[in-house]
Motif scaffolding. Structure first.
Motif, PDB file in Angstrom:
ATOM      1  N   ARG A  23       0.620  -1.272   0.394  1.00  0.00           N
ATOM      2  CA  ARG A  23       0.207   0.070   0.345  1.00  0.00           C
ATOM      3  C   ARG A  23       0.964   0.991  -0.016  1.00  0.00           C
ATOM      4  N   VAL A  24       2.311   1.267  -0.205  1.00  0.00           N
ATOM      5  CA  VAL A  24       2.858   2.228  -0.030  1.00  0.00           C
ATOM      6  C   VAL A  24       3.223   2.783  -1.383  1.00  0.00           C
ATOM      7  N   GLU A  25       3.187   4.208  -1.842  1.00  0.00           N
ATOM      8  CA  GLU A  25       3.617   4.708  -2.977  1.00  0.00           C
ATOM      9  C   GLU A  25       5.319   4.264  -3.136  1.00  0.00           C
ATOM     10  N   ALA A  26       5.544   4.048  -4.050  1.00  0.00           N
ATOM     11  CA  ALA A  26       6.923   4.590  -4.466  1.00  0.00           C
ATOM     12  C   ALA A  26       7.724   4.480  -5.963  1.00  0.00           C
ATOM     13  N   ARG A  27       8.423   5.694  -5.630  1.00  0.00           N
ATOM     14  CA  ARG A  27       8.794   5.602  -7.375  1.00  0.00           C
ATOM     15  C   ARG A  27      10.051   5.517  -7.460  1.00  0.00           C
ATOM     16  N   GLY A  28      10.910   5.559  -8.900  1.00  0.00           N
ATOM     17  CA  GLY A  28      11.855   4.541  -9.713  1.00  0.00           C
ATOM     18  C   GLY A  28      13.113   6.382  -9.031  1.00  0.00           C
ATOM     19  N   LEU A  29      14.151   6.194  -8.323  1.00  0.00           N
ATOM     20  CA  LEU A  29      15.212   7.134  -8.113  1.00  0.00           C
ATOM     21  C   LEU A  29      16.703   6.169  -8.900  1.00  0.00           C
ATOM     22  N   PHE A  30      17.692   6.486  -9.199  1.00  0.00           N
ATOM     23  CA  PHE A  30      18.843   5.893  -9.418  1.00  0.00           C
ATOM     24  C   PHE A  30      19.823   6.668  -8.623  1.00  0.00           C
ATOM     25  N   VAL A  31      21.132   6.627  -8.129  1.00  0.00           N
ATOM     26  CA  VAL A  31      21.454   6.407  -6.853  1.00  0.00           C
ATOM     27  C   VAL A  31      22.935   6.634  -7.219  1.00  0.00           C
ATOM     28  N   HIS A  32      23.748   6.649  -6.976  1.00  0.00           N
ATOM     29  CA  HIS A  32      25.412   6.608  -6.739  1.00  0.00           C
ATOM     30  C   HIS A  32      25.297   5.608  -5.332  1.00  0.00           C
ATOM     31  N   VAL A  33      25.839   4.453  -5.846  1.00  0.00           N
ATOM     32  CA  VAL A  33      26.179   3.783  -4.332  1.00  0.00           C
ATOM     33  C   VAL A  33      27.596   3.268  -4.109  1.00  0.00           C
TER      34      VAL A  33
ATOM     35  N   ARG B 191      25.720   2.718 -10.100  1.00  0.00           N
ATOM     36  CA  ARG B 191      23.932   3.719  -9.954  1.00  0.00           C
ATOM     37  C   ARG B 191      22.710   2.810 -10.182  1.00  0.00           C
ATOM     38  N   PRO B 192      22.936   1.791  -9.299  1.00  0.00           N
ATOM     39  CA  PRO B 192      21.490   1.715  -8.890  1.00  0.00           C
ATOM     40  C   PRO B 192      20.219   1.900  -9.249  1.00  0.00           C
ATOM     41  N   ALA B 193      19.775   1.219  -9.418  1.00  0.00           N
ATOM     42  CA  ALA B 193      17.558   1.530  -9.195  1.00  0.00           C
ATOM     43  C   ALA B 193      17.005   1.458  -7.868  1.00  0.00           C
ATOM     44  N   PHE B 194      16.315   2.228  -7.283  1.00  0.00           N
ATOM     45  CA  PHE B 194      15.773   2.143  -6.255  1.00  0.00           C
ATOM     46  C   PHE B 194      14.151   2.160  -6.122  1.00  0.00           C
ATOM     47  N   ALA B 195      13.842   2.136  -5.280  1.00  0.00           N
ATOM     48  CA  ALA B 195      12.024   1.678  -5.254  1.00  0.00           C
ATOM     49  C   ALA B 195      12.406   2.883  -4.024  1.00  0.00           C
ATOM     50  N   TRP B 196      12.187   4.488  -4.082  1.00  0.00           N
ATOM     51  CA  TRP B 196      12.012   5.556  -2.880  1.00  0.00           C
ATOM     52  C   TRP B 196      10.292   5.452  -2.690  1.00  0.00           C
ATOM     53  N   ALA B 197      10.220   4.986  -1.597  1.00  0.00           N
ATOM     54  CA  ALA B 197       9.672   4.538  -0.742  1.00  0.00           C
ATOM     55  C   ALA B 197       8.541   5.430  -0.184  1.00  0.00           C
ATOM     56  N   LYS B 198       7.246   6.010  -0.261  1.00  0.00           N
ATOM     57  CA  LYS B 198       6.994   7.392   0.408  1.00  0.00           C
ATOM     58  C   LYS B 198       6.814   6.706   1.896  1.00  0.00           C
ATOM     59  N   VAL B 199       8.320   6.552   2.349  1.00  0.00           N
ATOM     60  CA  VAL B 199       7.728   6.168   3.933  1.00  0.00           C
ATOM     61  C   VAL B 199       9.024   5.275   4.123  1.00  0.00           C
ATOM     62  N   SER B 200       9.188   6.379   5.811  1.00  0.00           N
ATOM     63  CA  SER B 200      10.602   6.341   6.800  1.00  0.00           C
ATOM     64  C   SER B 200      10.749   5.343   6.905  1.00  0.00           C
TER      65      SER B 200
ATOM     66  N   VAL C 296      10.985   2.547   7.101  1.00  0.00           N
ATOM     67  CA  VAL C 296      11.259   1.236   6.421  1.00  0.00           C
ATOM     68  C   VAL C 296      13.252   1.148   6.577  1.00  0.00           C
ATOM     69  N   PRO C 297      13.597   0.060   6.342  1.00  0.00           N
ATOM     70  CA  PRO C 297      14.826  -0.438   5.773  1.00  0.00           C
ATOM     71  C   PRO C 297      15.734  -0.240   4.676  1.00  0.00           C
ATOM     72  N   LEU C 298      16.990   0.578   4.945  1.00  0.00           N
ATOM     73  CA  LEU C 298      17.496   0.888   3.379  1.00  0.00           C
ATOM     74  C   LEU C 298      18.082  -0.816   2.762  1.00  0.00           C
ATOM     75  N   ILE C 299      17.227  -0.996   1.498  1.00  0.00           N
ATOM     76  CA  ILE C 299      17.435  -2.354   1.428  1.00  0.00           C
ATOM     77  C   ILE C 299      18.296  -2.890   0.282  1.00  0.00           C
ATOM     78  N   LEU C 300      19.200  -3.841  -0.051  1.00  0.00           N
ATOM     79  CA  LEU C 300      20.147  -3.492  -1.466  1.00  0.00           C
ATOM     80  C   LEU C 300      19.454  -5.222  -1.663  1.00  0.00           C
ATOM     81  N   GLY C 301      18.536  -4.627  -2.799  1.00  0.00           N
ATOM     82  CA  GLY C 301      17.943  -6.356  -3.639  1.00  0.00           C
ATOM     83  C   GLY C 301      18.037  -6.876  -5.155  1.00  0.00           C
ATOM     84  N   GLN C 302      17.927  -7.711  -5.274  1.00  0.00           N
ATOM     85  CA  GLN C 302      17.647  -8.418  -6.614  1.00  0.00           C
ATOM     86  C   GLN C 302      17.733  -7.473  -7.288  1.00  0.00           C
ATOM     87  N   THR C 303      17.150  -6.629  -7.403  1.00  0.00           N
ATOM     88  CA  THR C 303      16.900  -5.683  -8.584  1.00  0.00           C
ATOM     89  C   THR C 303      17.941  -4.406  -8.622  1.00  0.00           C
ATOM     90  N   ASN C 304      18.625  -4.032  -8.990  1.00  0.00           N
ATOM     91  CA  ASN C 304      20.039  -4.392  -8.982  1.00  0.00           C
ATOM     92  C   ASN C 304      21.097  -4.960  -8.361  1.00  0.00           C
TER      93      ASN C 304
END
Length: 130
Positions: free
Chosen positions: A71-81, A90-99, A101-109
């Motif tokens: 139910r959380v809205e998310a938008r794509g954001l490329f961030v340098h890591v 420079r992976p893609a992140f789902a930038w969640a509109k909720v704080s 939550v943990p910062l997660i590194l997952g399968q994509t990408n």
């Protein structure tokens, strides 16, 4: 030539996380990121995106989340890591509109860019970038 960095694996009760530096525009944030092989996406909490100078309304790619975050809205954001002395990516992140939550590194990408070896018996994690 591949580059490898080693981190300590946490106690039995803690989840595996690593220190990273995120950069976007002219801002950088240091944080601990959870390594989650079960997460389909990299997840960026809302407050960290704001600290990086990202503007929610300018991110037009909407991403559906699943599970507890469906139910959380998310938008794509490329961030340098940056991870230690490894080459920045420079992976893609789902930038969640909720704080909350943990910062997660997952399968994509994240797990497509790096090989991660969890050596729990040795209390280490090895991250390799090719």
């Amino acid at each position: 030539m591949p580059s490898t960095i080693e981190f300590p694996f946490p106690d039995d009760e803690a989840l595996p996380s690593i220190p990273i530096t995120l950069s976007y525009a002219d801002f950088s944030v240091s944080a601990n990121a959870l390594l989650d092989t079960g997460s389909t996406v990299n997840l960026l909490p809302y407050d960290i995106g704001l600290q990086l100078g990202a503007i929610w309304e300018e991110q037009t790619v909407r991403l559906p989340l699943a599970g507890n975050l469906a139910r959380v809205e998310a938008r794509g954001l490329f961030v340098h890591v940056q991870i230690g002395n490894l080459e920045p990516v420079r992976p893609a992140f789902a930038w969640a509109k909720v704080s909350q939550v943990p910062l997660i590194l997952g399968q994509t990408n994240f797990f497509r860019e790096f090989d991660v070896c969890f050596q729990r018996s040795r209390h280490t994690m090895e991250i390799t970038h090719f």
